[in-house]
Every structure is written in C-alpha cells, then in structure tokens.
Design an enzyme around this catalytic site. Structure first.
Site, PDB file in Angstrom:
ATOM      1  CB  VAL A   4     -51.777 -19.040 -82.992  1.00  0.00           C
ATOM      2  CG1 VAL A   4     -51.324 -20.315 -82.291  1.00  0.00           C
ATOM      3  CG2 VAL A   4     -52.671 -18.221 -82.063  1.00  0.00           C
ATOM      4  CE  LYS A  19     -54.087 -15.470 -78.753  1.00  0.00           C
ATOM      5  NZ  LYS A  19     -55.385 -15.785 -78.118  1.00  0.00           N
ATOM      6  CG  ASP A 113     -64.822 -13.692 -79.672  1.00  0.00           C
ATOM      7  OD1 ASP A 113     -65.889 -13.516 -80.305  1.00  0.00           O
ATOM      8  OD2 ASP A 113     -63.696 -13.652 -80.202  1.00  0.00           O
TER       9      ASP A 113
END
Length: 246
Positions: A4, A19, A113
């Site tokens: 990023v 990104k 995540d």
C-alpha cells in the site's frame, strides 16, 4: 499479498492509499484484490476504510484507491497502555471496531483476518478496519464461506494468533470466527500482553487448538466482571460463542 502506497490524487489534490498486489495480473493476489473491491463495495460504515476507486496498472494488475486510515494500530496502542485504567479506556474504544464488524456481518461478509495491525484508532476515537483481502461473502445457499473459489477446503487462511479454533483446524468459518478474533484482541488489550506468544506458527496454532487464553479474572483481575464475561463468551467453543459481532 501486496503493498500500500501513500499517493496523491492529482485531480482532487488529496492524499489517498493506493493498494497494489504482488505478482502478475493472473496471480491469486490480483484475484483477491478484485475480490476485496467487491467486498468493500458492499460495505458502508464509518469504521470500515472506504473504497474510492479501482482500476488497472499498465501491466494489467488491479489497484484499489482508499481513504487513508488515521492513527496508530491496536498493537501500538496496547503497548502504550501500561496500567489497568488505560487498558480499560482502550478496550472501550474497541466498541467501534465491533460495530464495524457487526455491519459487515449484517451484510453477510466475514473478514477472516481481524488482528491488531488491521485496525487503526485515531485520537478522536475514529476506527478504521482494514485489509479485507481474505474476506468471504455468505450466501443463502452457502451459510459458511469457503472463499469464493480462492481457498481450498482444509486450507488455513488468516493470522495464526488470531484464528478461531475452527479456522486453525482448516474448517470453513462464519461470523463467529471473527467474534473469536475480536475476543483475542480485547483479551490482549485488557491483559496487556499477547495471548499466544510463541514465534513459531505451528506452536501458535497448537495453542489455539488447545483452547482459549487464561480467563481475564486470573491474568487481569482489575477487569470489570461484565467485561471479562463478554470476552470469555467471545472466546468460547463455537456452540457457546456469540453468533456474530452484532
């Protein structure tokens, strides 16, 4: 899976986050970035980093443009909270994180995540939940996601220290897996230390599969009883855990 950049939008004169994936345009990282854009397009919450644009680089790889997340991540904030009072104040700020994930769950999106480095909290308490590249979308036909063709059955995805036991076992996961990850983050904030501290991923996975970290009443006795009870339920076996972040 990628990197990023802080970039300047030359048309509007603003700083943004750009990104891009590692590898080529047909690599799994590029396909996951496409998937991340589709997921973010479903979500509209102040606590979820906003997707501003998408496109392709000259070499064919996709890119995403997002709002820049302001503030330190939870790991840095936890290290700075050195006494029970400051730890409880930080824990209260995580309510915004839970609310953002609850919005995702209401839209049938599972992050998969959640971890301290994926959450930033600004000085004014504004939350940014980042990195939806491993997210999966539930459907009516499949109430438990398997990754939209990007994850094989039995594959472990995510970060070992914040995986739920079912995720660590390679099983398909639903919103309750995110609840476990939130519970681990809250536990760490209130306890002032990592829940699973080994450097070896295999040892961390073995620890997760063996059960939750010790009760907060033992490691952080100053934690209010009601708060410790919420964290304890978030870290319960799947059948007893909160079904989603809501």
């Amino acid at each position: 899976m990628g990197r990023v950049w802080e970039a300047r939008d030359s048309q509007l004169g603003r700083l943004v986050a750009l990104k891009e994936p590692h590898g080529g345009p047909s690599d799994p990282a590029s396909r996951r970035l496409h998937r991340e854009a589709e997921v973010l397009a479903r979500l509209d919450h102040p606590g979820i980093v906003a997707l501003l644009d998408r496109g392709h680089l000259p070499d064919g790889r996709p890119f995403l443009v997002m709002r820049i997340a302001v503030g330190p991540d939870i790991a840095k904030l936890r290290r700075a909270a050195v006494d029970p009072a400051s730890r409880l104040r930080l824990a209260r700020k995580l309510r915004g994180v839970v609310a953002a994930v609850a919005h995702a769950h209401a839209q049938r999106v599972v992050h998969r995540d959640l971890k301290p480095s994926n959450v930033r909290i600004a000085d004014d308490g504004a939350v940014s939940v980042l990195d939806w590249g491993l997210a999966a979308v539930l459907t009516e036909a499949s109430p438990v996601p398997v990754g939209a063709g990007l994850t094989q059955a039995g594959a472990r995805i995510g970060t070992p220290a914040y995986m739920s036991p079912e995720q660590a076992a390679g099983e398909p996961v639903g919103p309750a897996a995110d609840v476990w990850s939130l519970g681990v983050m809250l536990w760490e904030v209130l306890a002032g230390r990592r829940a699973y501290r080994s450097r070896a991923s295999t040892e961390v996975l073995a620890g997760v599969l063996s059960g939750p970290p010790p009760p907060l009443a033992r490691v952080a006795p100053d934690t209010p009883v009601a708060v410790a009870a919420v964290v304890g339920r978030a870290l319960s076996p799947l059948s007893d855990r909160y079904a989603d972040a809501g």
